[in-house]
Design an enzyme around this catalytic site. Structure first.
Site, mmCIF file in Angstrom:
data_model
loop_
_atom_site.group_PDB
_atom_site.id
_atom_site.type_symbol
_atom_site.label_atom_id
_atom_site.label_comp_id
_atom_site.label_asym_id
_atom_site.label_seq_id
_atom_site.Cartn_x
_atom_site.Cartn_y
_atom_site.Cartn_z
ATOM 1 N N CYS A 86 -62.287 -16.688 10.183
ATOM 2 C CA CYS A 86 -63.670 -16.596 9.711
ATOM 3 C C CYS A 86 -63.837 -15.686 8.502
ATOM 4 O O CYS A 86 -64.733 -15.905 7.679
ATOM 5 C CB CYS A 86 -64.606 -16.165 10.835
ATOM 6 S SG CYS A 86 -64.217 -14.579 11.599
ATOM 7 N N HIS A 162 -67.543 -11.511 14.109
ATOM 8 C CA HIS A 162 -67.574 -12.769 13.366
ATOM 9 C C HIS A 162 -68.141 -12.528 11.971
ATOM 10 O O HIS A 162 -69.025 -11.690 11.774
ATOM 11 C CB HIS A 162 -68.439 -13.773 14.128
ATOM 12 C CG HIS A 162 -68.464 -15.143 13.541
ATOM 13 N ND1 HIS A 162 -67.329 -15.883 13.287
ATOM 14 C CD2 HIS A 162 -69.508 -15.925 13.138
ATOM 15 C CE1 HIS A 162 -67.659 -17.044 12.766
ATOM 16 N NE2 HIS A 162 -68.976 -17.097 12.662
#
EC number: 3.4.19.12
Length: 329
Positions: A86, A162
């Site tokens: 990510c 994230h």
């Protein structure tokens, strides 16, 4: 590391700046943002996007309806199809949606053209299968000589963090999150004043953080901006060219000289920052275990290891006792 795996990398502007250059993009850098509301006034260069790191909680992802990806064909959006990618995916979301003035380099330019007709899942697979991107990402893997044969699955880890990206595009601010089905509209801005998008992004970031209702303070926001080093070099060159056509006694020349001196000082700061990033990245990649083992061996041979361990234990006990004594007082 097994072929095809992506490692976790540190959320750090020095890491991300070098990662961008390893992919082949020049003229950009990444810097940390401490106050988004005042950042636009202090950035001093064009802001192409933001990368936001937060603790991921699937229960907080509802209520924000993604735009169908095929409704915004001018936005590059890719799904994240593999763990730990990510960070690089957020960087690519900014780079591949940057204006044409940004020179992407041959590798990324070809990748963008090749994947232009792909759906988000295929784009995500293309990122995952890119040796250049994976190798650049994994070059920041921490040196770890110990192999865990039973790694903890991501969903079972206590904390999952994230990365998402925020980019401006034709009057709309998009949040690009590879775990969603499409881009999410985070705000609108006036295209006549393109850099105003930063101020319109503030409520979206604040809302993101407010979702945790004060239970989480671990956030990180970084900006992808034009290279300050290159901009300062261009400014200095322009000032010197103007000064060359002025008489030494001209007051304007003195004013330009002062501006040049200020730019030179700022350039030194940027050069020192680049050198600090370089040293830190070398240390991130270095395996210190052989040194540590050799040090312990030499200490044992000289008979100072056991006394050092005993002293460390006593110091630890003293610190714990002092802590509780202070707490009870």
């Amino acid at each position: 590391m097994e072929n095809g795996n992506w490692t976790l990398i540190e959320s750090d502007p020095g890491v991300f700046t070098e990662l961008i250059r390893a992919i082949g993009v020049q003229g950009l850098e990444v810097e940390e943002v401490w106050d988004l509301e005042s950042y636009q006034a202090t950035a001093g260069t064009e802001i192409f996007g933001f990368i936001f790191l937060f603790k991921y909680d699937s229960s907080l992802q509802g209520g924000r309806q993604p735009v169908p990806w095929d409704n915004v064909p001018n936005v590059f959006f890719a799904n994240q199809v593999i763990n730990n990618a990510c960070a690089t995916q957020a960087i690519l979301s900014v780079l591949l949606n940057a204006p044409e003035s940004v020179q992407l380099g041959n590798e990324l330019t070809e990748f963008k053209a090749f994947t232009s007709e792909f759906d988000p899942e295929l784009k995500g697979l293309a990122i995952t299968n890119s040796d250049t991107m994976r190798n650049a990402h994994n070059s920041f893997a921490r040196a770890d000589p110990f192999v865990n044969e039973n790694p903890v699955p991501d969903e079972d880890k206590e904390d999952n963090f994230h990365f998402v990206a925020y980019i401006p595009k034709h009057g709309t601010i998009y949040e690009l999150d590879g775990l969603q089905q499409g881009p999410i509209i985070a705000g609108q801005y006036d295209q006549a004043n393109p850099q105003s998008w930063v101020q319109h992004l503030v409520p979206a970031i604040q809302a993101r953080m407010a979702q945790f209702a004060g239970t989480e303070i671990r956030f990180n926001l970084m900006a992808v901006i034009g290279s300050k080093h290159e901009q300062l070099q261009a400014t200095i060159q322009s000032l010197e060219q103007q000064m060359a056509h002025l008489d030494l006694a001209d007051p304007t020349r003195n004013m330009l000289e002062q501006e040049r001196s200020m730019a030179m000082n700022q350039l030194v700061v940027e050069q020192e920052k680049a050198e600090r990033y370089r040293r830190e990245n070398l240390r991130r990649r270095h395996n210190y275990l052989p040194f540590a083992l050799e040090l312990l061996k030499q200490m044992a041979r000289q008979g100072v290891l056991d006394p050092a361990i005993a002293k460390a234990k006593e110091d630890k006990k003293a610190k714990i006792a002092a802590h509780f004594a202070k707490k009870d007082s």
